[in-house]
Design an enzyme around this catalytic site. Structure first.
Site, PDB file in Angstrom:
ATOM      1  N   ASP A   1     -13.141  10.283  12.428  1.00 15.39           N
ATOM      2  CA  ASP A   1     -13.490  10.475  11.022  1.00 15.39           C
ATOM      3  C   ASP A   1     -12.346  10.190  10.059  1.00 15.39           C
ATOM      4  OD1 ASP A   1     -11.864  12.605  11.557  1.00 15.39           O
ATOM      5  OD2 ASP A   1     -13.376  14.146  11.228  1.00 15.39           O
TER       6      ASP A   1
ATOM      7  N   ASP B   1     -14.863  14.096  19.237  1.00 19.55           N
ATOM      8  CA  ASP B   1     -14.084  15.128  18.567  1.00 19.55           C
ATOM      9  C   ASP B   1     -14.695  16.496  18.854  1.00 19.55           C
ATOM     10  OD1 ASP B   1     -12.253  13.459  17.318  1.00 19.55           O
ATOM     11  OD2 ASP B   1     -13.596  13.081  15.648  1.00 19.55           O
TER      12      ASP B   1
END
Length: 834
Positions: A573, A301
């Protein structure tokens, strides 16, 4: 029901500590730990100790009570060493279980803090968001679009809506919305505790390396027992002594039995996971540790992993005005921009979980202070969350002074423009402005507003008549350590692929700052949807930046990379990241900002949420696999001369050179060397400048076995020459046996030293020091001197002090062993160190 604290403050730290002491930790009874007697029983049941006890019984039958007592004394000593090693592993795994405790976001001392779930107490004010595992029974004080999956308690698979007043229960999962509430019950007093649920300890599954080791150990054990029976029968037939023949057979079985292999695997993997924990990386799956050294692609990410995840509002823009934040001194916000920031604040959560929303709220409180544009008395009616189909969210408010509902929306600029149904020419001007702001690495979002007359509200936010207000640009700077870490990845043959939902220009700017290659156009979510699997795999060969990617699209990216033959580590996440984390070879969840669902789906959890932690995990994975292979080379090498010295004297009519007590003494060197010295060996200095090992590389491959066999065969030949020379020079059998044993002990230390550096083919210095190597060698030499120097021990070992010539030759044999290993290292055999 505990007394409720003011919602703005929660418990103080002192109050929470007092309640924790009174009520106990918020945890359920764990699996029964491996206590002293259970651990001791497991060790004593191992085949090696059963063989030793059998040898002691034979000595008693032969009338050699001193030998029997010595053997049993050594048994106790080796059991003690094994117990200490196992206890070390148990402590490591216990520390990991503490690290893996669920976490909760609470209000303590008037501020948000994230604490271990076991520290939660009754009356704590807990904040919940989508993807959280509820840490205790909680009475809801506020809830927005809250739904919970209670299947583990009720068996009902459909999430249920939760309203105020109401409760959510420990162990259930928040699938949608946000909430805050007060803890009413913890631990065994919660709903989950009352029905007797227990948390299963992590681990216990057999890893691929453990399965391979089990097969090898089983095959070698069967072969060793067969040879031991054959040797015992041969001794009986050649010399007519059945008990001595049985003793010779048992000695050979002890020499060949590879009982070190399961021990080193358990210790290496357990301590490897513990070492990762010290680097703020929690290993929830042992196979992940094995695969780290083979990882070829790191899918990461942008936000929070490459960047600091501390956003700040930098620019506000409308077609009438523009404003740059953070100036010194900061000028007042122009009136033309008040509405833009006002509705951006309304489109965000008041108790912000997301750093972007927190930055908007902070800027709003500062720049709109003492104006009528902050609405603390407005009531939230409903909200429309962001989805894959619509990268925008809307919140519906009721003002005390007006009848109509007020709707505030924010999201990706193109999504907001779509909601506003802008004319193409207008949209083109906005797209150009978005690109100009994103090119500076800023994250750009659009803001819109609408009004709605009366309920019922529509099911889709598209049904509101939105008016476009303007653009906000936020900055999340790249972490300072990221460029160097990415450069190390590239040097190590690891490809870093950045995946983000941001605008392509923003993604490319951050990628350039991080050092990720940006040649060619980035892959966008829209392009991904238009490709078949073959086209996507081909496109991924050169794409290192993927932008405007929805969480659900990550799964397809992972599958495409795996189909190309890559070993994929994937960070995530959110709730929607869980399928991709499961599909990756190594799923990596964010420990601080990640959801509980993501953490449960992942194999690794980064407790610090930064890229350098992931690189440290790869480094540890390479070190662990390399050290395992070094230990196996040593085990193979050291067993060859022991087995040869057990078999050849019987076949050649020589006196027995190795007795059970000698094998046991050697175990005092071999076991600590395998489990402590090699495990603590630092990474080779050049290990992160080599490409990843091939995924199919086995722990017990031909290169490893051949290297060990050649090392051991060379040492065996030297020992046989030494024995022949000692006999030729008139030494007694006891003195010749002592010379061979001294040479074997010193050569074992030489093998340890040689195999610790088996990966340094280019002569580089090691990447660190190993304090256990010197202590291990000193202890072995000290024990050998004690055996030779104490007459009683010397007699029990059937030794006599050899002459100076054979003693000198013992040292020469050890030196020749080092030289032979160096020749093999320089040869064209694969080192297998990676």
């Amino acid at each position: 029901m505990p007394p409720q604290r003011p919602q703005s403050s929660g418990w103080t730290t002192a109050e929470a500590a007092a309640r924790l002491a009174a009520d106990g930790a918020n945890e359920l009874p764990a699996a029964r730990p491996l206590g002293y007697w259970r651990l001791l029983a497991e060790i004593v049941r191992e085949p090696m100790f059963l063989l030793l006890l059998a040898c002691g019984a034979i000595y008693m039958l032969l009338g050699d009570r001193q030998e029997a007592a010595m053997l049993l004394g050594f048994v106790v000593l080796v059991i003690g060493i094994s117990y200490v090693q196992r206890q070390r592993t148990e402590r490591s795994l216990s520390a990991l279980r503490d690290l893996s405790s669920p976490r909760a976001l609470v209000i303590r001392d008037g501020r948000q803090v994230r604490i271990a779930g076991r520290e939660l107490v009754r009356g704590d004010l807990v904040l919940l968001a989508e993807g959280d595992r509820v840490p205790a029974d909680i009475a809801l004080l506020r809830a927005s679009n809250l739904m919970a999956d209670e299947s583990m308690l009720t068996g009902e698979s459909v999430p249920v809506m939760k309203l105020v007043p109401g409760c959510v229960y420990a162990g259930t999962l928040i699938t949608q919305g946000t909430a805050s509430g007060s803890v009413t019950a913890t631990g065994q007093h919660s709903a989950l505790g009352r029905i007797g649920a227990a948390l299963a300890a992590q681990g216990g599954e057999l890893t691929p390396v453990q399965q391979e080791t089990r097969r090898v150990v089983r095959a070698v054990a069967i072969g060793a027992l067969g040879l031991a029976v054959a040797l015992g029968l041969a001794y009986w037939w050649l010399r007519g002594d059945a008990l001595r023949g049985l003793l010779a057979g048992l000695t050979l079985a002890m020499a060949l039995l590879p009982e070190e292999l399961p021990v080193i695997l358990t210790l290496f993997l357990g301590l490897g996971a513990w070492r990762l924990g010290r680097e703020h990386v929690l290993a929830r799956s042992m196979p992940a540790i094995e695969l780290l050294g083979a990882t070829t692609v790191l899918c990461v990410d942008k936000t929070g992993t490459l960047t600091s995840n501390r956003m700040q509002l930098r620019r506000l823009w409308t077609e009438e005005a523009a404003y740059a934040c953070g100036q010194a001194p900061e000028p007042p916000l122009p009136e033309a921009l008040h509405g833009l920031l006002e509705y951006a604040v309304l489109a965000s959560h008041r108790q912000a979980f997301d750093p972007m929303e927190a930055a908007i709220g902070t800027a709003g409180a500062r720049l709109l202070a003492n104006t009528e544009h902050l609405h603390g008395d407005w009531m939230l009616i409903d909200d429309y969350p962001l989805s894959r189909q619509m990268l925008a969210m809307s919140r519906v408010w009721r003002s005390p002074s007006r009848q109509d509902y007020v709707i505030a929306a924010k999201g990706a600029p193109e999504a907001i423009m779509d909601l506003c149904h802008l004319a193409p020419a207008h949209g083109a001007r906005l797209v150009a402005q978005v690109a100009a702001m994103a090119a500076s690495g800023l994250r750009v979002i659009g803001v819109a507003c609408a009004a709605f007359a009366a309920p019922p509200l529509p099911s889709d936010q598209h049904d509101f008549d939105f008016a476009f207000l303007g653009l906000l640009a936020l900055e999340d700077p790249v972490r300072p350590e990221v460029p160097a870490a990415v450069a190390q990845c590239r040097e190590a043959g690891l490809r870093v692929v950045m995946i983000t939902g941001d605008h392509p220009a923003t993604a490319l700017s951050i990628a350039r700052q991080a050092g990720i290659p940006t040649q060619g156009a980035p892959l966008t979510g829209g392009q991904l949807d238009g490709m078949d699997d073959a086209a996507l795999q081909e496109r991924l060969a050169g794409a290192s930046v993927c932008c405007r990617i929805a969480p659900a699209q990550k799964l397809r990216l992972v599958r495409a990379l795996r189909a190309r033959g890559d070993i994929v580590a994937m960070t995530g996440d959110g709730v929607n990241d869980a399928p991709a984390l499961k599909a990756a070879h190594i799923g990596v969840a964010m420990g601080a900002r990640g959801t509980d669902v993501a953490r449960e789906a992942a194999a690794l959890v980064l407790l610090k949420d930064d890229f350098s932690s992931l690189l440290a995990a790869v480094r540890h994975g390479r070190r662990l696999f390399a050290n395992l292979r070094k230990a196996i080379v040593f085990i193979v090498a050291v067993h060859v001369p022991i087995a040869g010295l057990s078999i050849l004297p019987v076949l050649l009519g020589w006196p027995l050179l190795l007795l059970p007590v000698h094998i046991l003494f050697l175990q005092l060197i071999i076991d600590p060397a395998c489990s402590i010295v090699f495990e603590a060996e630092p990474m080779e200095a050049g290990a992160m400048r080599q490409p990843p090992r091939t995924p199919g590389q086995r722990l017990f491959d031909g290169a490893i076995l051949l290297r060990g066999l050649l090392q051991g065969a060379g040492l065996l030949a030297l020992l046989l020459v030494l024995f022949w020379h000692a006999r030729l020079s008139g030494q007694s059998d006891e003195a010749a046996r002592a010379a061979v044993f001294i040479a074997l002990t010193l050569s074992n230390l030489a093998l340890i030293h040689a195999n610790r550096r088996v990966g340094n083919r280019d002569g580089e210095p090691p990447g660190g020091t190993n304090p256990y190597a010197g202590w291990s060698a000193a202890a072995a030499v000290s024990l050998l001197l004690v055996v030779l120097g104490v007459p009683g021990l010397r007699q029990m070992f059937a030794f006599a002090v050899p002459a100076a010539g054979p003693l000198l030759l013992c040292c020469l044999v050890a030196a020749a062993t080092l030289a032979w290993c160096a020749v093999l290292r320089r040869a064209s055999l694969p080192s297998g160190a990676r």
